[in-house]
Design a protein around this motif. Structure first.
Motif, PDB file in Angstrom:
ATOM      1  N   GLU A   1     -85.271 -59.741 -78.790  1.00  0.00           N
ATOM      2  CA  GLU A   1     -84.411 -58.707 -78.213  1.00  0.00           C
ATOM      3  C   GLU A   1     -85.219 -58.007 -77.136  1.00  0.00           C
ATOM      4  O   GLU A   1     -86.418 -57.765 -77.311  1.00  0.00           O
ATOM      5  CB  GLU A   1     -83.957 -57.697 -79.269  1.00  0.00           C
TER       6      GLU A   1
ATOM      7  N   SER B   1     -79.330 -51.475 -72.771  1.00  0.00           N
ATOM      8  CA  SER B   1     -79.559 -51.504 -74.216  1.00  0.00           C
ATOM      9  C   SER B   1     -80.227 -52.810 -74.598  1.00  0.00           C
ATOM     10  O   SER B   1     -80.362 -53.726 -73.779  1.00  0.00           O
ATOM     11  CB  SER B   1     -78.218 -51.389 -74.942  1.00  0.00           C
ATOM     12  N   GLY B   2     -80.622 -52.923 -75.854  1.00  0.00           N
ATOM     13  CA  GLY B   2     -81.224 -54.157 -76.345  1.00  0.00           C
ATOM     14  C   GLY B   2     -80.283 -55.334 -76.178  1.00  0.00           C
ATOM     15  O   GLY B   2     -79.099 -55.242 -76.491  1.00  0.00           O
ATOM     16  N   ILE B   3     -80.823 -56.429 -75.659  1.00  0.00           N
ATOM     17  CA  ILE B   3     -80.028 -57.615 -75.339  1.00  0.00           C
ATOM     18  C   ILE B   3     -80.586 -58.801 -76.103  1.00  0.00           C
ATOM     19  O   ILE B   3     -81.800 -59.025 -76.132  1.00  0.00           O
ATOM     20  CB  ILE B   3     -80.055 -57.888 -73.824  1.00  0.00           C
ATOM     21  N   LEU B   4     -79.689 -59.567 -76.686  1.00  0.00           N
ATOM     22  CA  LEU B   4     -80.052 -60.772 -77.433  1.00  0.00           C
ATOM     23  C   LEU B   4     -79.812 -62.001 -76.568  1.00  0.00           C
ATOM     24  O   LEU B   4     -79.063 -61.944 -75.582  1.00  0.00           O
ATOM     25  CB  LEU B   4     -79.230 -60.856 -78.715  1.00  0.00           C
TER      26      LEU B   4
ATOM     27  N   LEU C   1     -84.680 -58.906 -86.589  1.00  0.00           N
ATOM     28  CA  LEU C   1     -83.862 -58.380 -85.500  1.00  0.00           C
ATOM     29  C   LEU C   1     -82.390 -58.593 -85.849  1.00  0.00           C
ATOM     30  O   LEU C   1     -82.058 -59.411 -86.721  1.00  0.00           O
ATOM     31  CB  LEU C   1     -84.211 -59.074 -84.181  1.00  0.00           C
TER      32      LEU C   1
ATOM     33  N   SER D   1     -81.736 -62.768 -84.752  1.00  0.00           N
ATOM     34  CA  SER D   1     -82.181 -63.190 -83.424  1.00  0.00           C
ATOM     35  C   SER D   1     -83.704 -63.254 -83.390  1.00  0.00           C
ATOM     36  O   SER D   1     -84.378 -62.410 -83.976  1.00  0.00           O
ATOM     37  CB  SER D   1     -81.692 -62.203 -82.362  1.00  0.00           C
TER      38      SER D   1
ATOM     39  N   THR E   1     -82.031 -69.023 -84.137  1.00  0.00           N
ATOM     40  CA  THR E   1     -82.242 -67.858 -84.983  1.00  0.00           C
ATOM     41  C   THR E   1     -83.540 -68.032 -85.764  1.00  0.00           C
ATOM     42  O   THR E   1     -84.100 -69.125 -85.824  1.00  0.00           O
ATOM     43  CB  THR E   1     -81.077 -67.663 -85.983  1.00  0.00           C
TER      44      THR E   1
ATOM     45  N   ASP F   1     -85.010 -54.885 -73.869  1.00  0.00           N
ATOM     46  CA  ASP F   1     -84.289 -53.891 -73.084  1.00  0.00           C
ATOM     47  C   ASP F   1     -84.983 -53.751 -71.731  1.00  0.00           C
ATOM     48  O   ASP F   1     -86.126 -54.173 -71.559  1.00  0.00           O
ATOM     49  CB  ASP F   1     -84.135 -52.558 -73.820  1.00  0.00           C
TER      50      ASP F   1
ATOM     51  N   TYR G   1     -88.985 -57.340 -78.072  1.00  0.00           N
ATOM     52  CA  TYR G   1     -89.205 -57.363 -79.516  1.00  0.00           C
ATOM     53  C   TYR G   1     -89.068 -58.813 -79.968  1.00  0.00           C
ATOM     54  O   TYR G   1     -88.039 -59.449 -79.733  1.00  0.00           O
ATOM     55  CB  TYR G   1     -88.169 -56.496 -80.232  1.00  0.00           C
TER      56      TYR G   1
ATOM     57  N   VAL H   1     -82.163 -64.088 -72.265  1.00  0.00           N
ATOM     58  CA  VAL H   1     -82.008 -62.632 -72.330  1.00  0.00           C
ATOM     59  C   VAL H   1     -81.998 -62.048 -70.914  1.00  0.00           C
ATOM     60  O   VAL H   1     -81.164 -61.192 -70.596  1.00  0.00           O
ATOM     61  CB  VAL H   1     -83.121 -61.991 -73.180  1.00  0.00           C
TER      62      VAL H   1
END
Length: 151
Positions: free
Chosen positions: A144, A37-40, A137, A141, A50, A146, A96, A69
Motif C-alpha cells: 500500500e 490516500s493509501g492505494i493498493l 494490509l 494486499s 496477495t 500514499d 507499506y 500502485v
C-alpha cells in the motif's frame, strides 16, 4: 511527449481511477498540494497478488505490484485534477510492504515505483520516501502506498 504518452512508451496503460473501499476520499487538495490516500495494486478492481513478500511474493513480483500502485495513483490524480500535466512535483511516497518478520529489503520494492516516476516525470518525479514493513494490509494486499504531489 505527454505524461500519458511516456507511460504508454514504457509499456503501461493508465487505468481508470479506482474507487475507495472505505469511508474516505481518494484525494484531497489543500493549497497547491494533492494528498492521496493509501492505494493498493488493484487491476480492474481486484488484487492479482496477495500475501506477504518473502513468503507469497518475490521481490520482483512486489516491484511489479508497486508500479501498479503508481499507475493507480496517477489515474486518481488525473480523475481529480483533469490532467497529469498539472503535476509540478512528486513530493513524497510512503510505502507499506506486508512482509515476513525477517524481511529487510523494503527499499528494493519501492525503488521500482520511484524509478518509474522519474522515468515519466524526470526531475519532477524525484521525491522523498518512507519504506515501512508491516504484518498485514487491507484485503491481504502485499503493498500500500500514499502520495503527495505539488500542483
Amino acid at each position: 511527449m505527454t505524461i500519458e504518452e511516456k507511460i504508454k512508451k514504457l509499456g503501461y496503460e493508465l487505468p481508470k481511477a479506482i474507487k475507495p473501499v472505505g469511508a474516505y476520499t481518494p484525494a484531497l487538495k489543500i493549497g497547491n498540494l494533492l494528498f492521496l490516500s493509501g492505494i493498493l495494486p488493484f487491476v480492474d478492481g481486484k488484487l492479482l497478488k496477495t500475501g506477504k513478500v518473502g513468503k507469497n511474493l518475490t521481490i520482483e513480483e512486489a516491484q511489479n505490484e508497486a508500479i501498479k500502485v503508481v499507475l493507480n495513483a496517477l489515474a486518481i490524480v488525473k480523475d481529480y485534477i483533469g490532467s497529469l500535466e498539472n503535476i509540478k512535483q512528486c513530493i513524497r511516497i510512503t510505502g507499506y510492504v506486508a512482509t515476513t518478520p525477517d524481511f529487510t529489503e523494503h527499499p528494493k520494492i519501492l525503488n521500482s515505483a520511484s524509478e518509474f516516476l522519474i522515468k515519466i516525470f524526470g526531475d519532477k518525479g524525484k521525491h522523498c520516501r518512507v519504506a515501512v514493513g508491516v504484518c498485514s494490509l487491507p484485503l491481504d494486499s502485499p503493498l500500500e502506498m500514499d502520495f503527495i504531489f505539488e500542483l
